[in-house]
Design a protein around this motif. Sequence first.
Motif, PDB file in Angstrom:
ATOM      1  N   SER A   1      24.756 -32.397  82.004  1.00  0.00           N
ATOM      2  CA  SER A   1      24.543 -31.507  83.151  1.00  0.00           C
ATOM      3  C   SER A   1      23.095 -31.043  83.259  1.00  0.00           C
ATOM      4  CB  SER A   1      25.438 -30.279  83.011  1.00  0.00           C
ATOM      5  OG  SER A   1      24.954 -29.469  81.955  1.00  0.00           O
ATOM      6  N   GLY A   2      22.281 -31.316  82.259  1.00  0.00           N
ATOM      7  CA  GLY A   2      20.913 -30.781  82.307  1.00  0.00           C
ATOM      8  C   GLY A   2      20.908 -29.314  81.931  1.00  0.00           C
ATOM      9  N   PHE A   3      21.950 -28.919  81.202  1.00  0.00           N
ATOM     10  CA  PHE A   3      22.138 -27.511  80.822  1.00  0.00           C
ATOM     11  C   PHE A   3      20.906 -26.887  80.206  1.00  0.00           C
ATOM     12  CE2 PHE A   3      23.160 -24.763  77.193  1.00  0.00           C
ATOM     13  CZ  PHE A   3      23.736 -23.705  77.853  1.00  0.00           C
ATOM     14  N   PHE A   4      20.268 -27.648  79.316  1.00  0.00           N
ATOM     15  CA  PHE A   4      19.120 -27.115  78.588  1.00  0.00           C
ATOM     16  C   PHE A   4      18.028 -26.601  79.543  1.00  0.00           C
ATOM     17  CE2 PHE A   4      20.294 -29.452  74.642  1.00  0.00           C
ATOM     18  CZ  PHE A   4      20.037 -28.447  73.745  1.00  0.00           C
ATOM     19  N   SER A   5      17.824 -27.371  80.597  1.00  0.00           N
ATOM     20  CA  SER A   5      16.660 -27.084  81.430  1.00  0.00           C
ATOM     21  C   SER A   5      16.801 -25.809  82.238  1.00  0.00           C
ATOM     22  CB  SER A   5      16.388 -28.257  82.368  1.00  0.00           C
ATOM     23  OG  SER A   5      17.499 -28.437  83.205  1.00  0.00           O
ATOM     24  N   ALA A   6      18.012 -25.285  82.360  1.00  0.00           N
ATOM     25  CA  ALA A   6      18.186 -24.115  83.222  1.00  0.00           C
ATOM     26  C   ALA A   6      18.883 -22.965  82.528  1.00  0.00           C
ATOM     27  CB  ALA A   6      18.975 -24.539  84.460  1.00  0.00           C
ATOM     28  N   CYS A   7      18.963 -22.997  81.219  1.00  0.00           N
ATOM     29  CA  CYS A   7      19.819 -22.030  80.537  1.00  0.00           C
ATOM     30  C   CYS A   7      19.060 -20.844  79.970  1.00  0.00           C
ATOM     31  CB  CYS A   7      20.603 -22.714  79.419  1.00  0.00           C
ATOM     32  SG  CYS A   7      19.582 -23.205  78.054  1.00  0.00           S
ATOM     33  N   LEU A   8      17.800 -20.681  80.280  1.00  0.00           N
ATOM     34  CA  LEU A   8      17.025 -19.633  79.616  1.00  0.00           C
ATOM     35  C   LEU A   8      17.458 -18.238  80.031  1.00  0.00           C
ATOM     36  CD1 LEU A   8      13.615 -21.324  79.925  1.00  0.00           C
ATOM     37  CD2 LEU A   8      15.168 -21.282  78.017  1.00  0.00           C
TER      38      LEU A   8
ATOM     39  N   ILE B   1      16.963 -19.925  88.980  1.00  0.00           N
ATOM     40  CA  ILE B   1      17.154 -19.438  87.609  1.00  0.00           C
ATOM     41  C   ILE B   1      15.881 -18.741  87.126  1.00  0.00           C
ATOM     42  CG2 ILE B   1      17.685 -20.117  85.226  1.00  0.00           C
ATOM     43  CD1 ILE B   1      20.033 -20.534  87.052  1.00  0.00           C
TER      44      ILE B   1
ATOM     45  N   ARG C   1      25.871 -16.034  81.809  1.00  0.00           N
ATOM     46  CA  ARG C   1      24.475 -16.350  82.150  1.00  0.00           C
ATOM     47  C   ARG C   1      24.080 -17.726  81.598  1.00  0.00           C
ATOM     48  NH1 ARG C   1      19.350 -14.693  78.715  1.00  0.00           N
ATOM     49  NH2 ARG C   1      17.738 -15.073  80.233  1.00  0.00           N
ATOM     50  N   GLN C   2      24.488 -17.983  80.349  1.00  0.00           N
ATOM     51  CA  GLN C   2      24.089 -19.241  79.723  1.00  0.00           C
ATOM     52  C   GLN C   2      24.756 -20.446  80.366  1.00  0.00           C
ATOM     53  OE1 GLN C   2      21.444 -18.425  78.392  1.00  0.00           O
ATOM     54  NE2 GLN C   2      21.643 -18.990  76.280  1.00  0.00           N
TER      55      GLN C   2
ATOM     56  N   ASN D   1      15.407 -14.866  85.863  1.00  0.00           N
ATOM     57  CA  ASN D   1      14.807 -14.432  84.599  1.00  0.00           C
ATOM     58  C   ASN D   1      13.682 -13.431  84.811  1.00  0.00           C
ATOM     59  OD1 ASN D   1      16.317 -15.823  82.617  1.00  0.00           O
ATOM     60  ND2 ASN D   1      15.378 -17.725  83.274  1.00  0.00           N
TER      61      ASN D   1
ATOM     62  N   GLY E   1      23.311 -23.250  83.923  1.00  0.00           N
ATOM     63  CA  GLY E   1      22.705 -24.574  83.919  1.00  0.00           C
ATOM     64  C   GLY E   1      23.712 -25.688  84.167  1.00  0.00           C
ATOM     65  N   LEU E   2      24.966 -25.432  83.788  1.00  0.00           N
ATOM     66  CA  LEU E   2      26.002 -26.455  83.965  1.00  0.00           C
ATOM     67  C   LEU E   2      26.227 -26.782  85.433  1.00  0.00           C
ATOM     68  CD1 LEU E   2      28.651 -24.961  81.528  1.00  0.00           C
ATOM     69  CD2 LEU E   2      27.132 -26.867  81.076  1.00  0.00           C
TER      70      LEU E   2
ATOM     71  N   LEU F   1      24.046 -27.006  87.768  1.00  0.00           N
ATOM     72  CA  LEU F   1      22.886 -27.630  88.420  1.00  0.00           C
ATOM     73  C   LEU F   1      23.209 -28.941  89.141  1.00  0.00           C
ATOM     74  CD1 LEU F   1      19.313 -27.704  86.973  1.00  0.00           C
ATOM     75  CD2 LEU F   1      20.290 -29.760  87.932  1.00  0.00           C
TER      76      LEU F   1
ATOM     77  N   ALA G   1      14.768 -24.184  73.877  1.00  0.00           N
ATOM     78  CA  ALA G   1      15.942 -24.364  74.739  1.00  0.00           C
ATOM     79  C   ALA G   1      15.648 -25.319  75.891  1.00  0.00           C
ATOM     80  CB  ALA G   1      16.404 -23.010  75.282  1.00  0.00           C
ATOM     81  N   THR G   2      14.421 -25.274  76.397  1.00  0.00           N
ATOM     82  CA  THR G   2      14.101 -26.102  77.557  1.00  0.00           C
ATOM     83  C   THR G   2      13.684 -27.514  77.165  1.00  0.00           C
ATOM     84  OG1 THR G   2      13.209 -24.094  78.545  1.00  0.00           O
ATOM     85  CG2 THR G   2      12.784 -26.142  79.713  1.00  0.00           C
TER      86      THR G   2
ATOM     87  N   LEU H   1      12.056 -19.321  71.946  1.00  0.00           N
ATOM     88  CA  LEU H   1      13.393 -19.623  72.460  1.00  0.00           C
ATOM     89  C   LEU H   1      13.323 -20.483  73.721  1.00  0.00           C
ATOM     90  CD1 LEU H   1      14.299 -17.666  70.311  1.00  0.00           C
ATOM     91  CD2 LEU H   1      15.634 -16.419  72.009  1.00  0.00           C
ATOM     92  N   ALA H   2      12.412 -20.094  74.617  1.00  0.00           N
ATOM     93  CA  ALA H   2      12.324 -20.821  75.878  1.00  0.00           C
ATOM     94  C   ALA H   2      11.822 -22.246  75.659  1.00  0.00           C
ATOM     95  CB  ALA H   2      11.400 -20.077  76.842  1.00  0.00           C
TER      96      ALA H   2
ATOM     97  N   PHE I   1      16.973 -25.313  92.468  1.00  0.00           N
ATOM     98  CA  PHE I   1      17.968 -24.676  91.598  1.00  0.00           C
ATOM     99  C   PHE I   1      17.263 -24.018  90.412  1.00  0.00           C
ATOM    100  CE2 PHE I   1      21.042 -24.247  88.256  1.00  0.00           C
ATOM    101  CZ  PHE I   1      22.225 -23.951  88.903  1.00  0.00           C
TER     102      PHE I   1
END
Lengths: 396, 42
Positions: free
Chosen positions: B35-42, A47, A22-23, A51, A26-27, A29, A229-230, A225-226, A43
């Motif tokens: 990759s912008g991983f942070f923005s979509a990893c929640l 996601i 799941r984590q 959620n 984002g890769l 994207l 992380a964001t 967390l959100a 995209f």
Amino acid sequence: MKRPWIVIAAAAAIVTLAMGVRQAFGLFLPQMSVSLGIGRESFGLSIAISNLVFGLAQPFLGAVGDRHGAGRIVFFGGLLYAAGICGAAWVGSALGLHLTFGVLVGIALAATTFVIVLGAVGRVVPPERRGLAFGIVTAGGSLGQFLVVPVAQMLLSELGYRLALIALAGLVALCALLAFGVAGKPAAPAGQDRRQSLGDALAEAAGHRGYWLLNAGFFVCGFHLAFIATHFPAYLDDKGLGLGIGASALALVGLFNIFGSYLFGLSGDFWRMKYVLGAIYAARGLVIAAFLLLPLSPMSALVFAAAMGFLWLGTVPLTSGLVGRIFGVRYLSTLYGIVFLSHQIGSFFGAWAAGLAFDRTGSYDTVWAASIALALFAAIVHLPIRDAPVARLQPT
Amino acid sequence: MSRRTKFMLAPLALAPLLLFGLWLWREQATMIWLSGFFSACL
């Protein structure tokens, strides 16, 4: 009944795979948004749908798990997860991505992660060992986040996004095999439990002030967390710190999260869970305040990431453990599923409101301040929770 | 060593796996960041 260690090991492996994959989404994207010509917003919407569906489906799947056992739910979820990811590899439009990555994977996540497997674990371990068991399973989820993300990046670089997704689908399909480790219909309840229906359980929880306070606390957990992380990398970028620091910070969050999840779970067997939970939220507030007050440097960003990583998912074994302690484990997945929905709503606000505040004010200052205030709020609301088992569970 | 200390130190049994994970991150960190991983990893 299965041996507890088999159930714990299978549960930890299931969440390692499910949370890890799941984590990694984002890769995908950049490659997928270019290949499908859909833009990053679409995209991101997939996601976000995932959620939302994850949170909304959780209480319902939890109720099915409580009634029929976790095995069937995880088996179905593992196959659905694989189907959703394979589907995402072949779709050619934003709508297809919303249906696969969004809806299918969202339902699958609710079927293969903490709420379902902790219900199964809670039913086979004695109450005095529940913190340790929940801590091990939660640490499994943290380990997955730490290990699967770089593996997924390697696959993506070597194979391109379609084949990398197929490989990840193969990985989550293993959940269907591991489901046999957590399978088994819940034992017939004894004593007062026998007469309690699902409706009774929901009414009992709704009438317990502590249950609402746990919901409020977990909302704050999701918000923190959100938001971090964001928006944390963007914050670091705004302040002129380099790319390497952001990536290292991400790895440190993942690494320290493993230790934190385990140790805070374990602590629930030695101390009262509500106090440990309160301490975690208070510590988050202090860590955020110290990070903002001290001069920003690469070292302060890394220390902040390690500290927040340590405090990241320690709330999961304690919150679920507290629900199990107060209300028993018969409807644990249902009741904890509802608390988890609060977490997801908090996540939504943490990601969205922080972006909104930044657009309005040009800085994250108000959101950092709100994060500290919410941390203090969450620390305080756990204190008055009546954490003794409800009267129904007291020995007569 | 007390039972509690043993439990506390148990995650260290994962050390080889964690070192492997850190090596993976070192290899892939910059790509993951980009990759912008942070923005979509929640």
